[in-house]
Motif scaffolding. Structure first.
Motif, mmCIF file in Angstrom:
data_model
loop_
_atom_site.group_PDB
_atom_site.id
_atom_site.type_symbol
_atom_site.label_atom_id
_atom_site.label_comp_id
_atom_site.label_asym_id
_atom_site.label_seq_id
_atom_site.Cartn_x
_atom_site.Cartn_y
_atom_site.Cartn_z
ATOM 1 N N GLU A 1 -40.223 -18.303 -0.143
ATOM 2 C CA GLU A 1 -38.843 -19.017 -0.142
ATOM 3 C C GLU A 1 -37.848 -18.318 -1.093
ATOM 4 O O GLU A 1 -36.802 -18.233 -0.945
ATOM 5 N N ASN A 2 -38.350 -17.949 -2.326
ATOM 6 C CA ASN A 2 -37.467 -17.483 -3.314
ATOM 7 C C ASN A 2 -37.359 -16.252 -3.200
ATOM 8 O O ASN A 2 -38.242 -15.261 -3.246
ATOM 9 N N MET A 3 -36.020 -15.883 -2.891
ATOM 10 C CA MET A 3 -35.548 -14.193 -2.767
ATOM 11 C C MET A 3 -36.213 -13.452 -3.959
ATOM 12 O O MET A 3 -36.496 -12.249 -3.869
ATOM 13 N N ASP A 4 -36.216 -13.948 -5.016
ATOM 14 C CA ASP A 4 -36.470 -13.356 -6.299
ATOM 15 C C ASP A 4 -37.804 -12.828 -6.407
ATOM 16 O O ASP A 4 -38.229 -12.106 -6.954
ATOM 17 N N TYR A 5 -38.633 -13.499 -5.380
ATOM 18 C CA TYR A 5 -40.226 -13.086 -5.487
ATOM 19 C C TYR A 5 -40.463 -11.632 -4.829
ATOM 20 O O TYR A 5 -41.572 -11.015 -4.665
ATOM 21 N N PHE A 6 -39.210 -11.333 -4.073
ATOM 22 C CA PHE A 6 -39.840 -9.984 -3.084
ATOM 23 C C PHE A 6 -40.275 -8.950 -3.835
ATOM 24 O O PHE A 6 -41.273 -8.386 -3.405
ATOM 25 N N GLU A 7 -39.406 -8.422 -4.720
ATOM 26 C CA GLU A 7 -39.736 -7.373 -5.608
ATOM 27 C C GLU A 7 -40.963 -7.544 -6.297
ATOM 28 O O GLU A 7 -42.133 -6.826 -6.425
ATOM 29 N N LEU A 8 -41.143 -8.689 -7.066
ATOM 30 C CA LEU A 8 -42.361 -9.000 -7.805
ATOM 31 C C LEU A 8 -43.716 -8.885 -7.057
ATOM 32 O O LEU A 8 -44.574 -8.198 -7.502
ATOM 33 N N SER A 9 -43.679 -9.641 -6.142
ATOM 34 C CA SER A 9 -44.970 -9.625 -5.115
ATOM 35 C C SER A 9 -45.309 -8.299 -4.419
ATOM 36 O O SER A 9 -46.537 -8.127 -4.452
ATOM 37 N N GLN A 10 -44.393 -7.755 -4.016
ATOM 38 C CA GLN A 10 -44.751 -6.332 -3.517
ATOM 39 C C GLN A 10 -45.334 -5.464 -4.541
ATOM 40 O O GLN A 10 -46.179 -4.744 -4.205
ATOM 41 N N SER A 11 -44.701 -5.365 -5.825
ATOM 42 C CA SER A 11 -45.216 -4.427 -6.621
ATOM 43 C C SER A 11 -46.823 -4.956 -7.384
ATOM 44 O O SER A 11 -47.494 -3.995 -7.727
ATOM 45 N N VAL A 12 -47.113 -6.220 -6.836
ATOM 46 C CA VAL A 12 -48.733 -6.520 -7.084
ATOM 47 C C VAL A 12 -49.563 -6.400 -6.126
ATOM 48 O O VAL A 12 -50.697 -6.658 -6.220
ATOM 49 N N GLY A 13 -49.075 -5.936 -4.893
ATOM 50 C CA GLY A 13 -49.759 -5.526 -3.981
ATOM 51 C C GLY A 13 -49.882 -6.449 -2.558
ATOM 52 O O GLY A 13 -50.867 -6.204 -1.732
ATOM 53 N N ILE A 14 -49.026 -7.150 -2.505
ATOM 54 C CA ILE A 14 -48.990 -7.850 -1.267
ATOM 55 C C ILE A 14 -48.118 -6.937 -0.046
ATOM 56 O O ILE A 14 -47.155 -6.421 -0.361
ATOM 57 N N ASP A 15 -48.941 -6.806 1.054
ATOM 58 C CA ASP A 15 -48.205 -6.009 1.861
ATOM 59 C C ASP A 15 -46.680 -6.203 2.531
ATOM 60 O O ASP A 15 -45.878 -5.584 2.546
ATOM 61 N N THR A 16 -46.759 -7.415 3.095
ATOM 62 C CA THR A 16 -45.536 -7.969 3.735
ATOM 63 C C THR A 16 -45.008 -9.108 3.305
ATOM 64 O O THR A 16 -45.979 -10.349 3.433
ATOM 65 N N LEU A 17 -43.786 -9.466 3.109
ATOM 66 C CA LEU A 17 -43.413 -10.611 2.646
ATOM 67 C C LEU A 17 -42.262 -11.133 3.963
ATOM 68 O O LEU A 17 -41.556 -10.434 4.314
ATOM 69 N N ILE A 18 -42.332 -12.386 4.015
ATOM 70 C CA ILE A 18 -41.389 -13.073 5.179
ATOM 71 C C ILE A 18 -40.649 -14.194 4.446
ATOM 72 O O ILE A 18 -41.238 -15.002 3.811
ATOM 73 N N SER B 1 -52.865 -16.736 -3.263
ATOM 74 C CA SER B 1 -53.789 -16.706 -2.170
ATOM 75 C C SER B 1 -53.927 -15.396 -1.286
ATOM 76 O O SER B 1 -55.069 -14.822 -1.240
ATOM 77 N N CYS B 2 -52.855 -14.737 -1.286
ATOM 78 C CA CYS B 2 -52.751 -13.346 -0.661
ATOM 79 C C CYS B 2 -53.413 -12.505 -1.796
ATOM 80 O O CYS B 2 -54.045 -11.465 -1.416
ATOM 81 N N LEU B 3 -53.249 -12.584 -2.849
ATOM 82 C CA LEU B 3 -53.708 -11.585 -4.120
ATOM 83 C C LEU B 3 -55.220 -11.909 -4.148
ATOM 84 O O LEU B 3 -55.999 -10.838 -4.208
ATOM 85 N N VAL B 4 -55.932 -13.093 -3.720
ATOM 86 C CA VAL B 4 -57.200 -13.403 -3.871
ATOM 87 C C VAL B 4 -57.797 -12.707 -2.662
ATOM 88 O O VAL B 4 -58.901 -12.144 -2.767
ATOM 89 N N ALA B 5 -57.074 -12.652 -1.359
ATOM 90 C CA ALA B 5 -57.490 -11.944 -0.354
ATOM 91 C C ALA B 5 -57.669 -10.557 -0.376
ATOM 92 O O ALA B 5 -58.708 -9.878 0.041
ATOM 93 N N LYS B 6 -56.638 -9.740 -1.140
ATOM 94 C CA LYS B 6 -56.681 -8.528 -1.293
ATOM 95 C C LYS B 6 -57.858 -8.278 -2.418
ATOM 96 O O LYS B 6 -58.754 -7.259 -2.021
ATOM 97 N N SER B 7 -58.258 -9.142 -3.244
ATOM 98 C CA SER B 7 -59.400 -8.820 -4.187
ATOM 99 C C SER B 7 -60.741 -8.963 -3.233
ATOM 100 O O SER B 7 -61.607 -8.535 -3.993
ATOM 101 N N LYS B 8 -60.627 -9.677 -2.311
ATOM 102 C CA LYS B 8 -61.823 -9.841 -1.365
ATOM 103 C C LYS B 8 -62.047 -8.651 -0.388
ATOM 104 O O LYS B 8 -63.041 -8.824 0.409
ATOM 105 N N GLY B 9 -61.156 -7.770 -0.388
ATOM 106 C CA GLY B 9 -61.175 -6.558 0.517
ATOM 107 C C GLY B 9 -60.472 -6.707 1.873
ATOM 108 O O GLY B 9 -60.310 -5.951 2.798
ATOM 109 N N VAL B 10 -59.371 -7.711 2.012
ATOM 110 C CA VAL B 10 -58.906 -7.871 3.282
ATOM 111 C C VAL B 10 -57.490 -6.958 3.320
ATOM 112 O O VAL B 10 -57.055 -6.691 2.105
#
Length: 449
Positions: free
Chosen positions: A332-349, A315-324
């Motif tokens: 929750e999965n620590m392995d997602y940190f590197e993957l999701s930042q590399s595709v353009g999500i600004d901040t992971l918690i 949903s964050c990627l969809v938001a990015k595509s809409k100009g947010v």
């Protein structure tokens, strides 16, 4: 240290995993057979199956000789109860996970320490606070404040437009001598290695760099790196979980314009009653048509905090595509940190990481006031209080025997944050922020004993 953890859920298991890497003596208690079996098979720790509210189970876990007892079950009532029991049975220090943040706000008034609970933590409240800070520093990937912002840690990826790309740290300091920030850690594009920068370290395009900034430093950093710290006013939150509710409640007080999308109809009405200033939308936030109807393209920030990491990321990627411009995802999965930042999500918690950071300072030696682990980097940021007996007291930084894999980021003196370079003299009572790779932590701790 001898540490007992009650609760082998996500937070408890993650804590046990991190603490076992530190060669601590860990005992994990949980009544669930599968959880205990999994922890026993995957971690180098001692496990005890049973209810932590049982005196016999606590004694089997050897609570009488434990240095730190951490209760992180899903029930705050259980956590408070077993922490009090552990203290009475001899535990030196106790920490209880709670969900009702009123307990934290009124901790002194209620006197939790009088009946055996030394510290309270709420991963959900920590996540909500992290969201608020991320919105305040909108142009950065990672943020962390020391002493209410006297010093601030910010992380960003260097683009071609950054004015100091291609220059060494020393050259950049000579060109911009009056700046209020200093690099403390970096990771080269496409690598997994964390570098503690020195004078001859060059900034390169694509570097993920962490800086410490004093007052005004974040604005200077934005200007020199071509970033824009946009004012964020319109915010959409996906998910009415505890984190979503707490974030919405806290942001409302700061006068943000908020929309919250919740799939469960009954829960949506419940939140709408609790937060009359928030526009609560009943619907599936994965539905792109719904997001368009709710004018997602007009949002300054989009925060996805459902219980499903994949939903949050997509949903964050969809938001990015809409100009947010600013997107924040709970994962929750620590392995997602590197993957999701590399595709353009600004901040992971991550709740587990936030809780671990909050608890880790109790196992560090020296007067550790605060600490955080740097996302995706093999390093920790620690804030030490200097005592008269500390090896660093009354010494210039350049004369202190710091390992090369550690660096002083800044010093807070009388509530004022300062960027501290080689000729800065450390005094008793100073709070020193140090960034160090994991292998050098023990050497750094000894300097502040």
């Amino acid at each position: 240290m001898k540490i007992i953890i009650a609760g082998a859920g996500e937070v408890g298991f993650h804590l046990a995993k991190l603490l076992s890497y530190e060669s601590q003596e860990i005992t994990l208690i949980d009544p669930d057979k599968e959880r205990i079996a999994y922890a026993d098979a995957h971690l180098d720790i001692r496990v005890v199956r049973g209810d932590a509210t049982s005196i016999s189970i606590l004694k089997e876990a050897r609570v009488g000789i434990c240095d730190l007892f951490i209760a992180v079950t899903s029930s705050e009532t259980t956590n408070i109860t077993v922490s009090a029991l552990a203290k009475q049975l001899g535990a030196k220090q106790t920490i209880a996970r709670i969900s009702n943040t009123e307990f934290i706000h009124h901790k002194e008034e209620l006197g939790f320490d009088r009946f055996g609970v030394d510290e309270l933590i709420s991963p959900e409240a920590l996540a909500a606070a992290e969201i608020e800070l991320s919105l305040k520093q909108s142009s950065f990937n990672d943020t962390y404040e020391f002493e209410s912002g006297a010093l601030t840690m910010v992380g960003l990826t260097l683009s071609r437009s950054a004015l100091f790309v291609g220059k060494s740290v020393k050259e950049a300091a000579e060109i911009f001598p009056e700046l209020h920030f200093v690099p403390i850690a970096m990771q080269r594009f496409g690598t997994q290695f964390t570098i503690i920068p020195r004078g001859d370290t060059k900034f390169e395009r694509g570097d993920n760099v962490v800086f410490i900034t004093s007052e005004g430093g974040a604005e200077e950093l934005c200007r020199l790196t071509g970033k824009v710290n946009r004012e964020i006013k319109n915010v959409m939150i996906l998910g009415g979980s505890q984190i979503g509710y707490k974030a919405a409640r806290d942001l409302c007080k700061k006068k943000f314009n908020l929309k919250l999308v919740e799939q469960n109809k009954e829960h949506a009405f419940y939140i709408a009653d609790l937060l009359p200033d928030v526009l609560v939308v009943h619907g599936d936030g994965r539905n792109v048509d719904l997001l368009d109807e709710e004018n997602i393209s007009d949002m300054d920030a989009y925060i996805a905090v459902t219980e499903n990491s994949e939903t949050n990321i997509m949903s964050c990627l969809v938001a990015k595509s809409k100009g947010v411009k600013k997107t924040i995802a709970l994962v929750e999965n620590m392995d997602y940190f590197e993957l999701s930042q590399s595709v353009g999500i600004d901040t992971l918690i991550n709740k587990k990481l936030l809780a671990a950071n909050n608890i880790f300072r109790y196992i560090r030696k020296g007067e550790v006031v605060a600490m955080t682990k740097l996302s995706n980097l093999n390093a920790e940021l620690l804030e030490f209080e200097v005592k008269s007996s500390s090896a660093v007291c009354n010494k210039l930084i350049k004369n202190i025997d710091f390992p090369r894999s550690a660096i002083v980021g800044g010093v807070i003196r009388d509530g004022v944050g300062m960027i501290a370079l080689g000729n800065f003299k450390i005094q008793e009572g100073d709070r020193v922020v140090v960034c160090c790779l994991l292998q050098s932590i023990k050497r750094v701790e000894k300097l502040f004993l």
